[in-house]
Design a protein around this motif. Structure first.
Motif, short mmCIF file in Angstrom:
data_model
loop_
_atom_site.label_atom_id
_atom_site.label_comp_id
_atom_site.label_asym_id
_atom_site.label_seq_id
_atom_site.Cartn_x
_atom_site.Cartn_y
_atom_site.Cartn_z
N ARG A 125 0.83 -1.27 0.04
CA ARG A 125 -0.04 0.09 -0.09
C ARG A 125 1.20 1.29 0.06
O ARG A 125 0.40 2.06 -0.68
N ALA A 126 1.99 1.25 0.64
CA ALA A 126 2.66 2.34 0.82
C ALA A 126 3.48 2.51 -0.57
O ALA A 126 3.58 3.78 -1.01
N ASP A 127 3.89 1.42 -1.32
CA ASP A 127 4.45 1.71 -2.43
C ASP A 127 3.49 2.28 -3.56
O ASP A 127 3.97 2.86 -4.39
N LEU A 128 2.30 1.79 -3.44
CA LEU A 128 1.38 2.42 -4.36
C LEU A 128 0.84 3.74 -4.05
O LEU A 128 -0.07 4.53 -4.71
N GLY A 129 1.15 4.32 -2.92
CA GLY A 129 0.93 5.94 -2.56
C GLY A 129 -0.41 5.92 -1.93
O GLY A 129 -0.82 6.86 -1.55
N GLU A 130 -0.86 4.76 -1.08
CA GLU A 130 -1.86 4.80 -0.33
C GLU A 130 -1.69 4.87 0.90
O GLU A 130 -1.40 3.85 1.72
N GLY A 131 -1.38 5.99 1.58
CA GLY A 131 -0.76 6.29 2.67
C GLY A 131 -1.76 5.85 4.19
O GLY A 131 -1.19 5.15 4.95
N ILE B 59 5.31 7.35 4.15
CA ILE B 59 4.29 8.15 3.93
C ILE B 59 4.64 9.50 4.45
O ILE B 59 3.79 10.26 4.45
N GLY B 60 5.77 9.75 4.99
CA GLY B 60 6.11 11.22 5.51
C GLY B 60 5.86 11.49 6.85
O GLY B 60 5.48 12.62 7.11
#
Length: 390
Positions: free
Chosen positions: A6-12, A43-44
């Motif tokens: 999920r993180a690699d897909l940008g779904e924080g 995710i920052g």
């Protein structure tokens, strides 16, 4: 694994929710805290990442993977000493961990310990010859030393192992730029200055600043009534000092313009070159376009001033040219718009110059005089920034 994907897909949000669920299922397991820490970093959320990874180290201080993640986190936050410490601890726990060796090289490089950084990268490649980070690190080291060909080879090796390595792609473009006549020389001058310790650069700026300002002050002193010439010999002496003062102004502008005017314009020219257009990222062209707009405006006003004739227009064009390096520094990638005094100085010089060009003569002369003082201050500040800016 769901959290990582999920993180690699940008779904924080979904990634963090999966990581928290992982932790709730095994709260006493170091790996669960590691998952939360890694996802938080991706995710920052560096503060949450540091808390989770610290808990992971407390539960399992002997896991080199957790140390590697901590090294990555510290490096992203600019804490290079801590990054180096965690990378070395990871290597102590697992001497065959190539990624820890690569992070050790990156930390040493950012700390200015270049010889040790190169040895660390070589060690990382001995452990894993297909590690893109180590190849890219050697490329950036070669760039700092002005080795265009060596850096090109290293970046191409990095992209050969990982075509999606963004640092290697940007580094390769920079290395290829060094092959163009002129730009490579400018870039080497910049790199040599940036390679000096900050204190040395600051002292150098002070010494050169005094050397530039002193003749100007002497010229102003000789222009007062008590210094007015009584004979041709004194007149020749003042003429000599006037020429020296003007020459120093031109040299100061030339040096500052090299950094803040000519370099951006060279990048813009490369954008239209058949071999260079792919080397300059569009995001780097914002400042060159602004500088080009300033140059065209100066040439237009100067042409009107000469052809009209309009002497005030010539004065305004000269003033804008004096302010152009400072404006280029303000708009540059170094974020100098945070320097409020310089921004006020540039804006004040331009505004006073416009008033001096448009108002009636009985008011305009004062505005022109003050605007040129401001413009000279802008030029001096741009000159200093060309040496001290990091």
């Amino acid at each position: 694994m769901t959290a990582f994907c999920r993180a690699d897909l940008g779904e924080g949000k979904e990634a963090l929710a999966a990581a928290v669920k992982c932790l709730s299922l095994a709260p006493d397991r170091a790996w669960s805290h590691y998952v939360v820490g890694r996802v938080s970093r991706l995710i920052g959320n560096p503060a949450d990442a540091l808390t989770a990874l610290t808990d992971a180290v407390r539960l399992d201080p002997g896991d080199p993977v957790i140390r590697r993640e901590l090294a990555r986190l510290h490096h992203e936050r600019g804490r290079f000493e801590l990054c180096l410490a965690e990378a070395e601890e990871g290597l102590r726990l697992d001497p065959l961990d190539g990624e820890c060796a690569a992070f050790r090289g990156r930390a040493l490089q950012d700390l200015g310990r270049l010889e040790e950084a190169e040895a660390a990268y070589r060690r990382a490649l001995a452990l894993d010859p297909e590690m893109p980070a180590a190849h890219a690190g050697l490329g950036f080291l070669a760039l700092r030393r002005g080795g265009g060909e060596a850096s090109v080879r290293a970046f191409r090796d990095a992209l050969g192992t990982d075509p999606g390595c963004e640092s290697a792609r940007s580094g390769l473009a920079q290395a290829l730029l060094l092959r163009f006549p002129g730009y490579g020389w400018i870039d080497r001058v910049v790199d040599h200055l940036r390679g000096l310790p900050e204190e040395i650069r600051r002292n150098l700026a002070v010494i050169l600043g005094v050397a530039v300002v002193a003749p100007q002050l002497l010229f102003l002193g000789m222009s007062t009534d008590e210094w007015l010439p009584d004979g041709s010999e004194e007149g020749g002496r003042i003429g000599w000092w006037t020429g020296l003062a003007l020459l120093q102004v031109l040299l100061t502008w030339g040096w500052a313009g090299l950094f803040w005017v000519l370099r951006p314009l060279y990048l813009l020219a490369l954008r239209f070159h058949p071999a260079g257009r792919g080397l300059v990222e569009p995001s780097r062209l914002r400042v060159p376009w602004m500088v080009l707009g300033g140059v065209l405006a100066i040439l237009l006003i100067l042409s009107i001033g000469i052809l009209a004739p309009w002497p005030r227009g010539i004065h305004l064009a000269v003033l804008l040219a004096a302010c152009l390096p400072a404006a280029g520094a303000l708009a540059g990638e170094s974020g100098k718009w945070e320097e409020a005094p310089l921004a006020v100085l540039v804006a004040g010089a331009i505004l006073l110059g416009i008033l001096g060009a448009l108002l009636p003569e009985n008011h305009a002369s004062t505005y022109r005089f003050v605007s040129f003082l401001f413009g000279y201050g802008c030029l001096l500040r741009a000159f200093v920034l060309s040496i001290t800016d990091s």
